[in-house]
Enzyme design. Structure first.
Site, PDB file in Angstrom:
ATOM      1  N   HIS A  48     -32.347  57.160  18.615  1.00 48.58           N
ATOM      2  CA  HIS A  48     -33.696  56.808  18.177  1.00 48.58           C
ATOM      3  C   HIS A  48     -33.695  55.320  17.886  1.00 48.58           C
ATOM      4  O   HIS A  48     -32.864  54.826  17.110  1.00 48.58           O
ATOM      5  CB  HIS A  48     -34.077  57.605  16.928  1.00 48.58           C
ATOM      6  CG  HIS A  48     -35.458  57.300  16.438  1.00 48.58           C
ATOM      7  ND1 HIS A  48     -35.859  57.502  15.138  1.00 48.58           N
ATOM      8  CD2 HIS A  48     -36.546  56.782  17.071  1.00 48.58           C
ATOM      9  CE1 HIS A  48     -37.106  57.149  14.986  1.00 48.58           C
ATOM     10  NE2 HIS A  48     -37.549  56.696  16.155  1.00 48.58           N
ATOM     11  N   ASP A  49     -34.629  54.581  18.472  1.00 47.57           N
ATOM     12  CA  ASP A  49     -34.582  53.126  18.367  1.00 47.57           C
ATOM     13  C   ASP A  49     -34.639  52.632  16.930  1.00 47.57           C
ATOM     14  O   ASP A  49     -34.000  51.630  16.581  1.00 47.57           O
ATOM     15  CB  ASP A  49     -35.669  52.468  19.228  1.00 47.57           C
ATOM     16  CG  ASP A  49     -37.057  53.045  19.022  1.00 47.57           C
ATOM     17  OD1 ASP A  49     -37.276  53.786  18.046  1.00 47.57           O
ATOM     18  OD2 ASP A  49     -37.940  52.745  19.857  1.00 47.57           O
ATOM     19  N   ALA A  80     -41.944  51.636  23.938  1.00 49.99           N
ATOM     20  CA  ALA A  80     -43.157  52.178  24.537  1.00 49.99           C
ATOM     21  C   ALA A  80     -43.799  51.233  25.533  1.00 49.99           C
ATOM     22  O   ALA A  80     -44.523  51.669  26.437  1.00 49.99           O
ATOM     23  CB  ALA A  80     -44.156  52.536  23.447  1.00 49.99           C
ATOM     24  N   SER A  90     -41.959  48.240  26.906  1.00 46.56           N
ATOM     25  CA  SER A  90     -40.992  47.550  27.757  1.00 46.56           C
ATOM     26  C   SER A  90     -39.588  48.082  27.509  1.00 46.56           C
ATOM     27  O   SER A  90     -39.325  48.759  26.510  1.00 46.56           O
ATOM     28  CB  SER A  90     -41.014  46.033  27.491  1.00 46.56           C
ATOM     29  OG  SER A  90     -40.520  45.742  26.188  1.00 46.56           O
TER      30      SER A  90
END
Length: 470
Positions: A234-235, A11, A13
């Site tokens: 998805h991180d 969100a 970087s």
């Protein structure tokens, strides 16, 4: 020797990291880093998705100058947000951020039509206003009628690069629209938000070849030959893959960054009534796993304190300032929706303390101390819930991500939970991204082998609980 590049965008970087195996260890080098953030445009907080794509190409050009002529590439980002495409497969508008206020009170409005219990039974997903289900419920219906396809952020970026469209399951599961039993989008939930199955590209597992970068991009950029692999996009799903744990099931993870995700890896979802009452989530992981976890506000709060402060303090300076005060003097509910996107985080924290008749933090150190104290308390509470709900004893907590560098918070967490805490690697998300690429290309046999590679490749700090905190 194979080259792998992880595109890891959060969100605040994004970065491109190059990796390969050298002398039996995974070596990672940052190629390019760039800022990210939303801006208020046309009454909504929106991401500049085109700018993110440009930064990826800038990073790939840098990779080419380093002698990387051929590489695999995987993309992971945050979840729930999406891009709508028209009939010509062009972006209708920049995607709206999950922190936009359009979803305020939408859970209550939607669940007046369809009960929370029914939604949880279908999906096993935690109720959060930011979920895609409520974003689509709030979506401008005139815009939605123009849409031919909806692509989640990493899938959209993959589409721009390759021309191929998929819906990767770890990201799709966070929408609160996937049915745990049918493994597809639930028709009743889609009806609630006035969309059909045709709006989504085919569901695809992590570890699938997406395609090569389109030829047109070589006309604009001097980049390597790139084959894109759909990773756990998805991180958090990638971060969990990057946890350097053993095969034992006595461990939990805490992916610590803008958000804090604390949970366990399971082979079956835990969507019991107790899990529902405690608002736990069952996000899908790679290779048939589930992430039974609780989503906690995380270090976003510290990031916002840094943004609004009048002094130019680094995160390390802020942590040192917090250590000057006694911890647990003031505790706030970090998951209160008031902290999702306040105009002034410092003022919001101070007001929350006033309302609960606690000492009001005045200095930056006191404010950050309050955040660390409250996060550690939240970790303790939710870890206890996990052990109870999943009927699993946990001995070890692995903290990965950028928050694994916050030594004070690591020690507070060990002290409160009475668990041995292992901190690192801080780049677990990118590492998990790369591990899936390596399994897909048969350089690794499976995730277990990948985690052993992580263990011998990166330094992991150990924190034992002490007896100072009861």
């Amino acid at each position: 020797m194979k080259n792998y590049i992880a595109v890891d965008i959060g969100a605040s970087s994004g970065r491109l990291l190059h990796s390969r195996v050298v002398n039996g260890k995974l070596v990672i080098e940052e190629i390019h880093r760039f800022k990210n953030g939303f801006q208020r445009i046309n009454h909504h907080d929106r991401w500049n998705i085109d700018a993110l794509v440009r930064e990826i190409f800038i990073g790939l050009e840098k990779a080419k100058t380093k002698g990387i002529d051929q590489t695999y590439l995987g993309i992971d980002t945050w979840a729930v947000d999406y891009v709508l495409l028209n009939d010509s497969q062009e972006k209708i508008a920049d995607p709206i951020s999950y922190r936009d206020k359009r979803t305020k009170n939408k859970i209550e409005q939607l669940t007046n039509q369809f009960s929370k219990e029914s939604i949880y039974h279908k999906t096993g997903i935690q109720f959060l206003e930011l979920n895609t289900l409520y974003q689509l419920f709030a979506e401008d219906k005139s815009v939605l009628r123009k849409a031919d396809k909806l692509l989640f952020i990493p899938d959209y970026i993959g589409f721009v690069l390759t021309g191929n469209q998929v819906t990767e399951i770890t990201n799709a599961s966070t929408t609160q629209m996937l049915n745990l039993r049918s493994s597809s989008f639930d028709p009743e939930l889609l009806d609630l938000v006035e969309v059909t199955q045709d709006l989504f590209a085919p569901l695809t597992d992590a570890g699938t070849f997406l395609g090569k970068i389109q030829n047109k991009w070589f006309e604009q950029y001097d980049i390597p030959e790139v084959e894109v692999i759909t990773v756990a996009s998805h991180d958090t799903a990638s971060a969990v893959i990057g946890v350097p744990a053993t095969a034992s099931d006595s461990w939990a993870y805490l992916s610590s960054g803008t958000w804090s995700l604390i949970g366990i890896e399971t082979t079956n979802p835990v969507n019991t009534s107790k899990a529902f009452l405690n608002n736990f989530t069952n996000e899908w992981g790679a290779y048939g796993t589930y992430r039974f976890l609780k989503n906690i506000m995380g270090l976003w709060m510290v990031q916002e304190v840094k943004r609004v402060q009048n002094q130019e303090l680094s995160f390390a300076d802020m942590a040192k300032a917090a250590d000057q005060y006694e911890y647990f003097t003031a505790i706030i509910d970090v998951n209160d929706t008031r902290f999702i996107n306040p105009a002034n985080m410092i003022g919001e924290i101070q007001q929350a303390c006033r309302e609960t008749l606690q000492p009001v933090p005045e200095t930056i150190g006191e404010v950050v101390n309050c955040i660390y104290s409250s996060l550690a308390k939240s970790y303790q509470k939710e870890l206890n819930h996990i052990e109870d709900i999943a009927n699993r004893h946990i001995d070890q907590l692995y903290i990965v991500g950028g928050g694994s560098n916050v030594e004070t918070l690591n020690q507070l967490t060990a002290d409160l939970t009475k668990k041995t805490v292992y901190a690192g690697p801080n780049e677990a998300t990118a590492i998990g991204n790369i591990i899936v690429q390596m399994v897909t290309t048969n350089e690794l046999a499976d995730i277990a082998e990948g985690r052993k590679l992580i263990q011998r490749s990166f330094e992991i700090e150990k924190y034992e609980p002490n007896n100072r905190i009861g």
